[in-house]
Design a protein around this motif. Structure first.
Motif, short mmCIF file in Angstrom:
data_model
loop_
_atom_site.label_atom_id
_atom_site.label_comp_id
_atom_site.label_asym_id
_atom_site.label_seq_id
_atom_site.Cartn_x
_atom_site.Cartn_y
_atom_site.Cartn_z
N SER A 1 0.76 -1.34 -0.06
CA SER A 1 -0.01 -0.15 -0.04
C SER A 1 0.70 1.08 0.00
CB SER A 1 -0.86 0.20 1.25
OG SER A 1 -1.74 -1.09 1.25
N HIS B 1 2.91 1.12 -3.55
CA HIS B 1 1.88 1.02 -4.73
C HIS B 1 2.49 -0.01 -5.59
CE1 HIS B 1 -0.29 4.47 -3.16
NE2 HIS B 1 0.94 4.98 -3.28
N THR B 2 3.11 -1.30 -5.05
CA THR B 2 3.50 -2.10 -5.77
C THR B 2 3.21 -3.40 -5.23
OG1 THR B 2 5.39 -3.26 -6.41
CG2 THR B 2 5.48 -2.13 -4.43
#
Length: 888
Positions: A511, A514-515
């Motif tokens: 989170s 962002h991966t």
């Protein structure tokens, strides 16, 4: 009178070298066998470099001229080490012994260091060598040389911690050389640093204050003005709190100072309350004497205690100082104490009797009639008693005591300068200590273990990250968006890295960045956790299988020893399997399986015989129940834990204080989620020992205690005392909720209270414990906020009504945002519920307050309401004291 010897309590708070004068005194007074004293001296000397002195003691103890070989070898080592340090410090020592060279030094330390390095090739290594040389000299007993070198070292030192250490050493050296005036200067300098320095933990600051007070006893009872100065120091709020919390035996010296002080002080009445409050935690003849005179009015008992006080003074190393007069030696403080104590008794006796028979009085004083009459005339004059002597009946007649307004005014303004200085000092300290407001203030999880007071080796307490508070608090902060999401997520990962919740940490990482990829170390960590969990599961399997078998479990009894023997004989389950269950439960908790951890910890405690491990398991079970939101069970575990903390014998009073602070913090989850929590938080936090811990080390908890008092439906007798605490601690901690109470009940600033109410609303909404939301359909509300604001409004206007004779209802309703009919109904309820003697004048649109005449029956009811609670509390204190009392 070794019964009242405080050396075992005082010794741990002194430097080893400062204990020697106490042992010398005990040996002179023959309170213990000589052999015991000499062995204690050798034990102390073995940890110093005073090898020659240790050899002499050994010869006296064993009546021989031979000494052990290890002492001889130790002496050779000390001499060699001293020579090496002397050579290392020689360049700087030579410079300091050159008057012409020393004149080049300035007040600027940085300039001095640069100059020494450039001109004399003296750098940090030589300055450090001077410190080590001074320290070694001190350990060898050369206090004069040590004091000089430590003074010179502090003039060059730029490290605040090292400089503070050198100041402690210099103070000890001056005390041991009996340079009382210089020692007093160093003591005041040290106090100033302790009060203004930013410590890693409030408990470290408390411990420093306790050490300072113990060391100060040498100075105050040898300095001309020491009896006044000990009151000035010990009676300050922060120092008195430290005494009550961790060193109640120091009350003996503060009580003595009050008794022998020539002028009575305004603080004396407050000190009597402290004596009354702490009778169960500490008492000796001196404190009991004051309790007899001013609390219980037992004058015969006070006379008996005076005789015991005489023995206590003679056998106390600080109070029993002897003065040689020709062929005799006297103890001046003893005579002065007894004379003043006698005055205390008869001044109080005169104040509570209307007619006193002088014959009985003179017989008790062992005086003839003429001397006795002269004595009692002086007593009446000096004590400002309004009395007359009736020579015909041989009595003293006491006149009714009418308070003199002018004398009261003088008494109340006597200490104005001291109080003003104290207030300014607190304000400056608060301004210096105020931290920047950011997330790091909230997330102080990485405190170094050595700076924490850790009462046990339990896994939940050896590392702050194992506490449940931050994990839930972070979720609330994220929901309220008080900090950027990125900052919250990073804090969560930082916490999770110290647990076994690797899957959760991976989700947070995804989170945050962002991966879908996660770091390799997290993957490896997960493999380790799974393998470790499987190994622990296998190790605990025999005991887990037994506990999951209902028929087998029925064989268990209440006797732990029987259970352990039965498990070992029939099921081959021994201490290793029981320990494996504990480790398995601990690992389950760290993996986030709180339900499994709670069950296994409960079962482990049923078999565990190690009190420390059992206590650790109880902390773990409490945390698990909190995290599962099982509030009723959590409350039971909390009460069980409190009982253990209050009755357990801790290695240090500060460890007990720290345990109480942890307990109060953890309890916030329960009290603000439990139906009866608002009452129970007052019952816990407002107990003397817990309130002292709050004032000493966790004043921010006053927010929650203040909130509980405000939203509590029934007013409590303790509320008035709590307002005094709020007033007293305004400089050490304040937020809108505590300031609101100060506005209403201390400063009577009603407009200010209205403004604070708005701030209180924000505080409640953004507080993880107070801002609990309840879903109602499509809306969510914060019930405590509405209740708080309603009660706060009542607080303001109840107080406002009590101090005004006539109140304009229009102004009142405007402030309340009510129309006239609603407002009139509201104020009628306010008057009825608050028992205000008032009438509504509809013609003028005002509320007229009648003179408030106290109702005797209502007063009687109010004063007896808390009788059951106080009795229960007293019985609890007596039981606790009886359990903690060691065998003589």
């Amino acid at each position: 009178m070794a019964t009242y010897d405080l050396t075992p309590r005082i010794g741990p708070n002194l430097d080893r070298h400062l204990v020697f004068p106490l042992l010398e005194f005990l040996q002179e007074r023959q309170l213990y066998p000589d052999e015991q004293i000499l062995k204690a001296k050798i034990e102390l000397l073995n940890k110093t470099n005073m090898v020659d002195y240790a050899m002499d003691i050994h010869k006296s103890l064993y009546h021989t001229d031979d000494v052990p070989q290890d002492m001889v070898e130790r002496r050779v080592e000390v001499v060699a080490r001293l020579k090496a340090l002397e050579d290392a410090a020689a360049p700087l020592v030579t410079f300091l012994q050159n008057p012409n060279a020393v004149q080049e030094l300035r007040a600027d330390k940085q300039y001095n260091l640069q100059m020494l390095n450039d001109r004399y090739q003296i750098g940090p290594d030589q300055i450090e060598a001077l410190y080590q040389y001074a320290k070694f000299q001190f350990e060898c007993g050369n206090y004069s040389g040590a004091a000089d070198y430590l003074y010179q070292y502090r003039a060059l030192c730029t490290n605040s911690e090292r400089s503070l250490s050198a100041l402690w050493g210099k103070l000890a050296a001056e005390i041991l050389m009996q340079n009382w005036d210089i020692a007093l200067e160093e003591l005041n300098r040290l106090k100033e640093i302790i009060d203004s320095k930013s410590f890693s933990s409030p408990l470290n600051q408390v411990q420093s204050r306790i050490w300072l007070m113990h060391w100060s006893l040498f100075i105050f009872f040898n300095n001309d003005n020491g009896r006044t100065q000990i009151i000035d120091l010990f009676n300050q709020d922060k120092y008195l709190n430290a005494i009550q919390t961790s060193a109640p035996h120091l009350l003996r010296y503060l009580a003595t100072a009050f008794i022998v002080n020539k002028r009575r002080r305004p603080q004396f009445k407050e000190f009597i309350k402290v004596i009354q409050q702490d009778q169960c935690s500490y008492k000796d003849p001196i404190t009991e004497f004051l309790a007899c005179v001013y609390v219980n009015y037992e004058f015969d008992g006070a006379q008996k205690k005076m005789k015991e006080c005489e023995e206590v003074i003679l056998n106390d190393p600080f109070l029993g100082k002897r003065v040689e007069e020709g062929n005799f030696s006297t103890v001046p403080l003893k005579d002065e104490f007894l004379e003043n104590a006698r005055l205390f008794i008869f001044e109080t006796y005169c104040r509570i009797h209307q007619r006193i028979d002088m014959g009985v009085l003179f017989e008790k004083l062992n005086l003839n009639y003429e001397e006795g009459e002269r004595w009692i005339v002086n007593l009446i004059r000096n004590s400002k008693l309004d009395a007359k002597i009736d020579s015909e009946t041989g009595t003293v007649i006491m006149e009714p005591n009418q308070p003199n307004v002018y004398e009261q005014l003088i008494d109340h303004t006597k200490a104005l300068q001291g109080r003003t200085y104290k207030l300014v000092g607190q304000l400056l300290e608060h301004a210096q200590a105020q931290p920047a407001h950011n997330l790091t203030v909230i997330l102080v999880f990485d405190t170094k273990p050595e700076t924490r007071v850790n009462p046990g080796n339990g896994y939940l307490r050896s590392n702050p990250a194992y506490r449940p508070e931050p994990r839930q608090a972070l979720s609330f902060l994220q929901e309220r968006q008080l900090y950027p999401d990125e900052q919250i997520l990073k804090a969560k990962i930082e916490l999770l890295n110290k647990t076994n919740m690797v899957d959760y940490a991976m989700d947070i990482h995804k989170s945050l960045y962002h991966t879908d990829d996660v770091p390799q170390d997290m993957v490896e960590r997960r493999v380790e956790v799974v393998a470790r969990l499987k190994a622990l599961e296998d190790a605990a399997a025999p005991l887990v299988n037994f506990l999951q078998n209902p028929n087998a479990v029925q064989e268990l009894r209440a006797d732990k020893q029987y259970n352990l023997q039965m498990l070992n004989d029939r099921y081959q389950i021994g201490p290793d399997q029981i320990e494996a269950l504990y480790q398995y439960a601990k690992f389950q908790f760290e993996c986030g399986n709180y339900s499994g951890a709670a069950d296994y910890l409960y079962q482990y405690r049923a078999l565990c015989t190690n009190s420390e491990r059992s206590l650790s398991a109880l902390w773990g079970k409490l945390a698990a129940e909190i995290l599962m939101q099982n509030w009723d069970i959590a409350l039971e575990e909390l009460n069980r834990l409190k009982e253990i903390i209050d009755s357990k014998s801790f290695s240090s009073p500060l460890n007990q204080v720290q345990s109480r602070i942890w307990l109060m913090h953890w309890s916030l989850f329960i009290f603000f989620n439990h139906d009866n929590g608002r009452t129970q938080i007052i019952d816990l936090f407002n107990q003397d020992k817990y309130l002292n811990a709050i004032q000493t080390s966790a004043p921010h908890l006053l927010r929650y205690l203040a909130t509980a008092f405000i939203v509590n439906k029934r007013r409590r007798p303790q509320f008035k005392e709590f307002i005094k605490v709020i007033q007293q601690d305004q400089c050490s901690y304040k937020d809108p909720i505590t300031e609101f109470l100060a506005c209403v009940y201390v400063n009577y600033e009603f407009d200010g209270a209205q403004k604070k109410m708005k701030e209180c609303e924000e505080v409640i909404l953004n507080d993880p414990f107070l801002g609990k939301r309840v879903e109602e359909g499509n809306f969510s509300t914060v019930p405590l906020k509405d209740e708080f604001l309603e009660n706060a409004r009542l607080f303001i206007f109840e107080t406002y009504c009590r101090i005004h004779q006539r109140i304009d209802m229009g102004v009142l309703f405007e402030k309340l945002n009510l129309n006239y009919e609603e407002g009139e109904r509201w104020i009628v309820n306010l008057i009825r519920n608050s028992k205000l003697d008032a009438k509504i004048d509809s013609e003028t649109g005002t509320v007229v307050m009648e003179p408030n005449r106290p109702n005797v029956y209502e007063q009687l009811i109010d004063h007896t309401k808390a009788l059951q609670g106080r009795t229960y509390k007293l019985v609890g204190q007596l039981l606790e004291h009886a359990q903690a009392q060691p065998a003589r």
